[in-house]
Write an enzyme that holds these catalytic residues in place. Structure first.
Site, PDB file in Angstrom:
ATOM      1  N   ILE A 189       9.933  23.411  13.819  1.00 10.26           N
ATOM      2  CA  ILE A 189       9.249  24.708  13.900  1.00 10.26           C
ATOM      3  C   ILE A 189       8.956  25.015  15.365  1.00 10.26           C
ATOM      4  CG2 ILE A 189       7.097  25.965  13.371  1.00 10.26           C
ATOM      5  CD1 ILE A 189       8.575  25.504  10.813  1.00 10.26           C
ATOM      6  N   THR A 237       9.292  29.000  16.697  1.00 10.85           N
ATOM      7  CA  THR A 237       8.919  30.417  16.839  1.00 10.85           C
ATOM      8  C   THR A 237       7.540  30.722  16.239  1.00 10.85           C
ATOM      9  OG1 THR A 237      11.271  30.900  16.619  1.00 10.85           O
ATOM     10  CG2 THR A 237       9.783  32.771  16.597  1.00 10.85           C
ATOM     11  N   ASP A 255      14.894  18.000  22.845  1.00 14.31           N
ATOM     12  CA  ASP A 255      15.520  18.902  21.893  1.00 14.31           C
ATOM     13  C   ASP A 255      16.667  19.702  22.559  1.00 14.31           C
ATOM     14  OD1 ASP A 255      15.506  19.801  19.301  1.00 14.31           O
ATOM     15  OD2 ASP A 255      14.125  21.457  19.672  1.00 14.31           O
ATOM     16  N   HIS A 256      17.681  20.010  21.793  1.00 13.33           N
ATOM     17  CA  HIS A 256      18.798  20.864  22.244  1.00 13.33           C
ATOM     18  C   HIS A 256      19.244  20.586  23.687  1.00 13.33           C
ATOM     19  CE1 HIS A 256      18.862  23.018  18.521  1.00 13.33           C
ATOM     20  NE2 HIS A 256      17.556  23.122  18.591  1.00 13.33           N
ATOM     21  N   HIS A 273      17.856  29.720  14.111  1.00 14.67           N
ATOM     22  CA  HIS A 273      16.777  29.661  15.103  1.00 14.67           C
ATOM     23  C   HIS A 273      16.105  31.026  15.225  1.00 14.67           C
ATOM     24  CE1 HIS A 273      18.527  25.915  17.143  1.00 14.67           C
ATOM     25  NE2 HIS A 273      17.340  25.594  16.671  1.00 14.67           N
ATOM     26  N   GLY A 274      14.788  31.018  15.385  1.00  8.71           N
ATOM     27  CA  GLY A 274      14.046  32.270  15.510  1.00  8.71           C
ATOM     28  C   GLY A 274      13.676  32.801  14.138  1.00  8.71           C
ATOM     29  N   HIS A 301      16.761  22.378  11.453  1.00  5.68           N
ATOM     30  CA  HIS A 301      16.292  23.192  12.593  1.00  5.68           C
ATOM     31  C   HIS A 301      16.007  24.610  12.124  1.00  5.68           C
ATOM     32  CE1 HIS A 301      17.083  20.711  16.244  1.00  5.68           C
ATOM     33  NE2 HIS A 301      17.599  19.951  15.297  1.00  5.68           N
ATOM     34  N   ALA A 350      13.360  26.379  11.271  1.00  9.59           N
ATOM     35  CA  ALA A 350      12.645  26.580   9.998  1.00  9.59           C
ATOM     36  C   ALA A 350      11.562  27.658  10.056  1.00  9.59           C
ATOM     37  CB  ALA A 350      12.048  25.267   9.516  1.00  9.59           C
ATOM     38  N   SER A 351      11.307  28.243  11.229  1.00  8.66           N
ATOM     39  CA  SER A 351      10.351  29.360  11.267  1.00  8.66           C
ATOM     40  C   SER A 351      10.883  30.488  10.406  1.00  8.66           C
ATOM     41  CB  SER A 351      10.177  29.878  12.702  1.00  8.66           C
ATOM     42  OG  SER A 351       9.451  28.957  13.459  1.00  8.66           O
TER      43      SER A 351
HETATM   44  O1  G3H Z   1      14.629  23.029  17.778  1.00  5.10           O
HETATM   45  C1  G3H Z   1      13.819  23.933  17.537  1.00  5.10           C
HETATM   46  C2  G3H Z   1      13.749  24.505  16.224  1.00  5.10           C
HETATM   47  O2  G3H Z   1      14.927  24.395  15.549  1.00  5.10           O
HETATM   48  C3  G3H Z   1      12.932  25.724  16.082  1.00  5.10           C
HETATM   49  O3  G3H Z   1      13.443  26.752  15.285  1.00  5.10           O
HETATM   50  O4  G3H Z   1      12.180  28.660  16.268  1.00  5.10           O
HETATM   51  O5  G3H Z   1      13.308  28.867  14.081  1.00  5.10           O
HETATM   52  O6  G3H Z   1      11.290  27.464  14.312  1.00  5.10           O
HETATM   53  P1  G3H Z   1      12.507  28.017  14.974  1.00  5.10           P
HETATM   54 ZN    ZN Z   2      16.525  23.669  16.923  1.00  2.00          ZN
END
Ligand code: G3H
Ligand code: ZN
Length: 298
Positions: free
Chosen positions: A248, A250, A83-84, A188-189, A225, A227-228
């Site tokens: 998901i 965070t 990821d990323h 994110h977050g 991305h 989605a938390s």
């Molecule tokens: O790549 C990771 C995610 O996009 C997580 O995002 O922390 O908002 O759930 P999030």
């Molecule tokens: Zn992400």
């Protein structure tokens, strides 16, 4: 055995989405795997650069392989995503050690630079293994999975800053990516006590339409991305609008911490990790199960 792309294509037809959860320890992996086996669904395990530096890329690949071997049954299957990933070198490392998918994150770069860098990663990964899926990111949505007080600086929230459908189509065509992560109001977050900004569902529909109009074989799935913190309703409608994978992190991190704090409070003298962890696992499993039921319409 079905490939990740085949599974994504099936979920597109069924209008469901695959859950993607980030991990940095064994307990998170254990919790995700347990729920995936219980619900009989495939799941993608993500490790960002920081998470895989901590776990070790070889360990991450071996762990996922051994979980697949041990639990192989029905639709259960774990896939591993780098990821990323921000550099060509880190993408190469992930491809060489056996990741199933790689997200090259050029979301913060200007469009032309993002296209150039992403294309370079796609070409490099194809030479190593044609079956690895490469995802590209278009639009900046912040970079940390944390509980935050405000929208991250520079993140796309206003309609004018979100990913444009015509740019999405151009990006996919010119880079050759297999999947696209757009900025559609996702961040994110999450906020501790406030709802996340609403997703722009109409923009998701427009981007999906734009990539569907590309020549045969280039119609890539869309990944959501950050989605938390988004509401169940927003996420369900986003799936119907064309999202195939939902990330998901965070919310799982928050559950990990809450479960651990409670276990330590209730067992102040316990020193055996395996006796403390069941409470932590249960807390994380609640999050994973709620999300997987939502994404898979179970
Ligand atoms: O790549 C990771 C995610 O996009 C997580 O995002 O922390 O908002 O759930 P999030
Ligand atoms: Zn992400």
């Amino acid at each position: 055995m079905r490939s990740l792309l085949e599974i994504i294509r099936e979920t597109e037809k069924d209008k469901v989405a695959i859950g993607h959860f980030n991990i940095s320890n064994l307990e998170q992996l254990k919790a995700i795997s347990h729920v995936a086996a219980k619900l009989n669904v495939p799941v993608i395990i993500g490790t960002s650069e920081g998470e895989r530096d901590y776990i070790g890329v070889h360990h991450a690949v071996d762990l996922v392989k051994s979980y697949n071997k041990e639990h192989a049954k029905g639709n259960y299957r774990l896939f591993l995503n780098a990821d990323h990933t921000h550099t060509l070198e880190n993408a190469r490392k992930a491809a060489e050690v056996g990741y199933d998918a790689i997200l090259f994150d050029g979301g913060k770069l200007p469009l032309e630079e993002n296209i150039r860098a992403t294309k370079e990663v796609v070409e490099m990964v194809r030479k190593i293994n044609k079956n690895i899926l490469v995802e590209g990111e278009l639009g900046y949505i912040g970079s940390s999975s944390e509980v935050r007080k405000e929208i991250p600086e520079g993140a796309a929230i206003n309609p004018g800053d979100l990913t444009r459908p015509e740019e999405a189509a151009r990006f996919v065509e010119e880079t050759g990516v297999d999947m696209l992560a757009p900025a559609v109001g996702n961040i994110h977050g999450m906020f501790a006590n406030a709802p996340e900004p609403r997703l722009d569902i109409e923009r998701i529909r427009e981007i999906k339409k734009a990539v569907e109009n590309l020549p045969a074989g280039r119609q890539v799935p869309l990944v959501l991305h950050g989605a938390s913190g988004n509401t169940d309703e927003d996420l369900s409608v986003a799936i119907d609008a064309g999202i195939s994978i939902i990330h998901i992190s965070t919310e799982l991190r928050v559950a990990w911490r809450k479960g651990l704090e409670e276990a330590l409070k209730e067992n102040p003298d316990e020193v055996a990790p395996y006796k403390l962890m069941p409470e932590d696992l249960a807390e994380m499993e609640k999050v994973v199960e709620r999300k997987l039921r939502l994404f898979n319409k179970l």
